[in-house]
Motif scaffolding. Structure first.
Motif, PDB file in Angstrom:
ATOM      1  N   VAL A 532      -6.479   3.462  -5.772  1.00 62.07           N
ATOM      2  CA  VAL A 532      -5.430   4.493  -5.773  1.00 62.07           C
ATOM      3  C   VAL A 532      -4.403   4.205  -4.686  1.00 62.07           C
ATOM      4  CG1 VAL A 532      -4.965   6.932  -5.318  1.00 62.07           C
ATOM      5  CG2 VAL A 532      -6.871   6.281  -6.796  1.00 62.07           C
ATOM      6  N   ARG A 533      -4.879   3.791  -3.484  1.00 57.24           N
ATOM      7  CA  ARG A 533      -3.960   3.501  -2.381  1.00 57.24           C
ATOM      8  C   ARG A 533      -3.037   2.342  -2.725  1.00 57.24           C
ATOM      9  NH1 ARG A 533      -5.902   1.856   3.673  1.00 57.24           N
ATOM     10  NH2 ARG A 533      -6.085  -0.186   2.683  1.00 57.24           N
ATOM     11  N   ARG A 534      -3.607   1.291  -3.321  1.00 51.21           N
ATOM     12  CA  ARG A 534      -2.783   0.133  -3.698  1.00 51.21           C
ATOM     13  C   ARG A 534      -1.786   0.506  -4.787  1.00 51.21           C
ATOM     14  NH1 ARG A 534      -7.618  -4.407  -3.500  1.00 51.21           N
ATOM     15  NH2 ARG A 534      -7.529  -4.744  -1.249  1.00 51.21           N
ATOM     16  N   PHE A 535      -2.231   1.371  -5.714  1.00 51.90           N
ATOM     17  CA  PHE A 535      -1.324   1.833  -6.767  1.00 51.90           C
ATOM     18  C   PHE A 535      -0.152   2.587  -6.147  1.00 51.90           C
ATOM     19  CE2 PHE A 535       0.023   5.328  -9.550  1.00 51.90           C
ATOM     20  CZ  PHE A 535       0.464   4.607 -10.660  1.00 51.90           C
ATOM     21  N   ARG A 536      -0.462   3.465  -5.165  1.00 50.25           N
ATOM     22  CA  ARG A 536       0.596   4.227  -4.505  1.00 50.25           C
ATOM     23  C   ARG A 536       1.544   3.306  -3.744  1.00 50.25           C
ATOM     24  NH1 ARG A 536      -3.318   9.031  -2.159  1.00 50.25           N
ATOM     25  NH2 ARG A 536      -3.385  10.312  -4.062  1.00 50.25           N
ATOM     26  N   GLU A 537       0.978   2.297  -3.080  1.00 49.05           N
ATOM     27  CA  GLU A 537       1.811   1.347  -2.335  1.00 49.05           C
ATOM     28  C   GLU A 537       2.731   0.576  -3.276  1.00 49.05           C
ATOM     29  OE1 GLU A 537      -1.070  -0.978  -0.271  1.00 49.05           O
ATOM     30  OE2 GLU A 537      -1.352   0.478   1.348  1.00 49.05           O
ATOM     31  N   GLU A 538       2.153   0.133  -4.407  1.00 45.78           N
ATOM     32  CA  GLU A 538       2.965  -0.585  -5.399  1.00 45.78           C
ATOM     33  C   GLU A 538       4.044   0.322  -5.980  1.00 45.78           C
ATOM     34  OE1 GLU A 538       0.210  -2.058  -8.237  1.00 45.78           O
ATOM     35  OE2 GLU A 538      -0.679  -3.535  -6.876  1.00 45.78           O
ATOM     36  N   ALA A 540       5.386   2.886  -4.457  1.00 45.58           N
ATOM     37  CA  ALA A 540       6.412   3.075  -3.423  1.00 45.58           C
ATOM     38  C   ALA A 540       7.349   1.869  -3.358  1.00 45.58           C
ATOM     39  CB  ALA A 540       5.739   3.301  -2.069  1.00 45.58           C
ATOM     40  N   GLN A 541       6.770   0.670  -3.503  1.00 48.10           N
ATOM     41  CA  GLN A 541       7.587  -0.546  -3.504  1.00 48.10           C
ATOM     42  C   GLN A 541       8.539  -0.565  -4.698  1.00 48.10           C
ATOM     43  OE1 GLN A 541       4.753  -3.756  -3.352  1.00 48.10           O
ATOM     44  NE2 GLN A 541       4.235  -3.386  -1.204  1.00 48.10           N
ATOM     45  N   GLU A 542       8.010  -0.146  -5.853  1.00 47.17           N
ATOM     46  CA  GLU A 542       8.859  -0.096  -7.048  1.00 47.17           C
ATOM     47  C   GLU A 542       9.992   0.916  -6.876  1.00 47.17           C
ATOM     48  OE1 GLU A 542       8.946  -1.914  -9.832  1.00 47.17           O
ATOM     49  OE2 GLU A 542       7.447  -3.189  -8.893  1.00 47.17           O
ATOM     50  N   ASN A 543       9.650   2.068  -6.246  1.00 43.91           N
ATOM     51  CA  ASN A 543      10.682   3.086  -6.005  1.00 43.91           C
ATOM     52  C   ASN A 543      11.763   2.557  -5.079  1.00 43.91           C
ATOM     53  OD1 ASN A 543       9.432   4.951  -7.645  1.00 43.91           O
ATOM     54  ND2 ASN A 543       8.293   5.920  -5.974  1.00 43.91           N
ATOM     55  N   ASP A 544      11.316   1.811  -4.052  1.00 40.16           N
ATOM     56  CA  ASP A 544      12.288   1.216  -3.123  1.00 40.16           C
ATOM     57  C   ASP A 544      13.202   0.237  -3.852  1.00 40.16           C
ATOM     58  OD1 ASP A 544      11.309   2.654  -1.020  1.00 40.16           O
ATOM     59  OD2 ASP A 544      10.027   1.046  -0.251  1.00 40.16           O
ATOM     60  N   LYS A 545      12.587  -0.544  -4.766  1.00 42.78           N
ATOM     61  CA  LYS A 545      13.387  -1.501  -5.542  1.00 42.78           C
ATOM     62  C   LYS A 545      14.400  -0.780  -6.419  1.00 42.78           C
ATOM     63  CE  LYS A 545       9.948  -5.231  -5.796  1.00 42.78           C
ATOM     64  NZ  LYS A 545       9.021  -5.967  -6.696  1.00 42.78           N
ATOM     65  N   GLU A 546      13.943   0.346  -7.019  1.00 38.18           N
ATOM     66  CA  GLU A 546      14.838   1.116  -7.891  1.00 38.18           C
ATOM     67  C   GLU A 546      15.999   1.706  -7.091  1.00 38.18           C
ATOM     68  OE1 GLU A 546      12.710   4.040 -10.100  1.00 38.18           O
ATOM     69  OE2 GLU A 546      11.395   2.570 -11.064  1.00 38.18           O
ATOM     70  N   LYS A 547      15.667   2.214  -5.878  1.00 44.35           N
ATOM     71  CA  LYS A 547      16.724   2.765  -5.033  1.00 44.35           C
ATOM     72  C   LYS A 547      17.739   1.691  -4.661  1.00 44.35           C
ATOM     73  CE  LYS A 547      13.985   6.455  -2.930  1.00 44.35           C
ATOM     74  NZ  LYS A 547      13.296   6.936  -1.694  1.00 44.35           N
TER      75      LYS A 547
END
Length: 627
Positions: A532-538, A540-547
């Protein structure tokens, strides 16, 4: 340069005996370049002794160990031998390599300069800095601080003498890793590390270019790093080319093979015994050595006698109310460790506690066991709730007492799950303490044997709520498996603090997670949480990329009107620059022809042009940010 597969260390007919037990017997083997080898065996079999022999800090009784001349060895022992008067950074540079020597002196002078401003010290430090720069030594400093930070050490100027045992262990580990030796010898490297640090160390050792020989009880750690397993069993050394999972598969196959051979032996023996019973006259035609063969079959067994620890204690039944934590808070030196935490424990809960070192895990346990009062909140346990507390530090046991004296001082007789009352001597034997060992002083026991004795003392009173604080440190894998089996069948609640990921996965189905100064609850084991933690980290990374992509899109989203404005600004800026240059030339070349009024008019026009240019440049910058 050492090639893969070349022999680094040769062990030739080595023998080592401790008291009345063979640690290593007639050992002959080589350690080859490219090997990352985990050592497995029960507590007291000699794993640490063998590492000490390899590191040169323990002599052999006979035989010889030979190293290639160029092989550099670094040894992490269980109890760090550090200089209390040094700072962390000075200790880190305890190598005879030139850049390490220079860095050590540099930081020693740095420490002196905090107390005494001396020109001589400043000059010497400047000389050292220049030499360190030439040797690219500052990159070592960056690496050292990175290692320490990953291991949870952030104040690099602390004196070694004020550090806790766990912090000293981490400094020692960082020191050993920084040496980048061809052969790393590591004794329980994961002890005192939190889970994030263990995962960093695990990946670091997976990527490590040198050889590694290590002892650990962490099965995930073994599985990830090892390409070879060395097993020490009854003084014999056996090797398995693969990781821990491969070793388990091979051991299972060996056990099946031994069972088959034993079955055939028993069948042959039965047949031969029938022949013996036929009487001398009927046996007269048989060869004379036939009876010797029968005796050999009687003596021989393919099954290895491996006594297992017997954990079996009578437990009290849990009542309706087990344990309730009501809004508990606690702080240490005005720093909050626990903040408004509540939980009502249910029957048969198996809860793991994880978090960074120093976050408050042991504090929570002490509050639950009422060794410590919370700053706020309440702790209420049920009338029938009986705690067993397995502490992290078994060294608190009286070292001058014998094994028997220690246990019998708590109870002469102990009742097992079947209701039978056993003497302290019998229970010690069930925990693999033979009569002779029961008379030994606790100080003479290995770390694992002390832990096993501590485990007996913690569990023997039939508790129905078991609290385990780092139970896996120093216990061998076989003992851990037996403990896990016992906990699986335990009719009560379990609360465990552990950095052993395998143990958490096997025992726990719920977690208390210390993070960001609060305790979060998670329904699942450690692997579930990690997923779950790795999923959340990934995520968050995807959200950063989208931003980032949205910002980029926004930047290139100029309207037609704005694009036209950009062009107009560029044209106007060119005109202004040309006009300012033209006015400057008039003043320079026709100064004697100009009146006072002309100078005033030109100056005013220059000011207006410069103001306009500044405004246009600001607007241009705004538009560029959108491109």
């Amino acid at each position: 340069m050492i090639s893969i597969g070349e022999i680094l260390v040769t062990v030739n007919n080595v023998n080592k005996r401790f008291v009345d037990k063979d640690i290593i017997k007639d050992a002959n083997f080589g350690i080859h370049s490219g090997e990352k080898m985990g050592i497995i065996g029960v507590n007291g079999c000699g794993k640490t002794t063998f590492l000490r022999i390899l590191a040169g800090s323990e002599p052999v009784d006979s035989g010889e160990i030979t190293f290639r001349n160029e092989v550099k060895v670094a040894y992490l022992q269980q109890n760090p031998d550090l200089d209390d008067d040094l700072t962390i950074m000075e200790q880190i540079y305890s190598s005879d390599k030139e850049e390490f020597v220079l860095l050590k002196e540099y930081f020693k002078i740095n420490d002196k300069l905090t107390h005494s401003q001396s020109q001589e010290l400043w000059d010497r430090q400047a000389q050292l800095a220049e030499k360190i720069e030439m040797l690219n030594g500052w990159s070592i400093e960056a690496k050292a601080k990175s290692y320490l930070t990953k291991l949870g050490i952030k104040d690099f100027n602390q004196k070694i003498g004020i550090l806790s045992g766990g912090q000293k262990r981490k400094v020692d580990l960082a020191t050993i890793l920084l040496k980048e030796a061809e052969l790393l010898i590591l004794d329980e490297p994961t002890n005192h590390l939190d889970i994030d640090s263990i995962e960093w160390l695990q990946q670091h050792l997976v990527d490590y270019q040198g050889n590694i020989i290590f002892v650990t009880h962490d099965r995930y750690f073994l599985d990830s790093i090892c390409n070879k397993i060395m097993e020490i069993e009854l003084g014999q050394v056996n090797f398995y080319d693969g990781n821990y999972s491969y070793y388990i598969e091979k051991k299972e196959m060996e056990n099946i093979d031994r069972q088959r051979k034993e079955t055939r032996r028993q069948a042959q023996l039965s047949k031969e015994l029938k022949w013996l019973k036929r009487g001398a006259k009927a046996r007269s035609t048989k060869p004379k050595n036939h009876i010797d063969r029968v005796m050999e079959l009687l003596d021989k067994s393919y099954l290895i006698e491996q006594q297992d620890m017997d954990i079996s204690f009578q437990t009290h039944r849990l009542g309706k109310k087990i344990l309730e934590l009501g809004g508990i808070s606690h702080q240490y030196d005005k720093e909050p460790l626990i903040n408004n935490f509540s939980h009502i424990f249910q029957k048969f809960e198996r809860i793991g506690i994880i978090g960074d070192n120093g976050c408050g895990k042991t504090t929570l346990i002490k509050i639950i066991t009422k060794e410590l009062l919370p700053t706020k909140g309440s702790v209420n346990s049920g009338i029938n709730t009986k705690f067993a507390y397995f502490r992290q530090d078994a060294d608190e046991m009286p070292q001058n007492k014998s094994v028997y004296q220690y246990i019998s001082s708590y109870a002469e007789n102990i009742r097992t799950k079947d209701g039978v009352l056993h003497s302290a001597t019998e229970m010690l034997e069930r925990f693999l303490f033979e009569p002779k060992m029961q008379q030994a002083k606790i100080s003479s026991l290995s770390g694992g044997e002390k832990k096993r004795l501590h485990l007996l003392k913690s569990l023997m009173f039939g508790a129905n709520f078991i609290i385990l604080d780092e139970p896996t440190n120093d216990l061998d894998i076989r003992t851990l498996e037996i403990l896990e089996d016992y906990l699986d069948a335990f009719d009560g609640c379990i609360l465990v603090v552990s950095h052993d990921r395998f143990f958490l996965d096997r025992i726990c189905d719920f977690l208390f997670i210390f993070e960001n100064n609060k305790i979060n609850k998670f329904a699942g084991n450690y692997s579930d949480y990690l997923l779950v933690r790795r999923f959340r980290e990934e995520e968050a990374q995807e959200n950063d990329k989208e931003k980032t992509a949205k910002i980029k899109t926004a930047k290139t989203g100029l309207s037609f009107k704005e694009k036209k404005e950009v062009q107009e600004i560029n044209n106007r800026l060119t005109d202004i620059e040309f006009r300012i240059l033209e006015l400057s030339n008039i003043i320079e070349n026709k100064a004697d022809e100009l009146t006072h009024q002309d100078f005033t008019a030109i100056s005013e026009e220059q000011t207006q042009l410069e103001d306009e240019m500044l405004a246009l440049l600001e607007r241009q910058e705004e538009l560029e940010e959108k491109e």
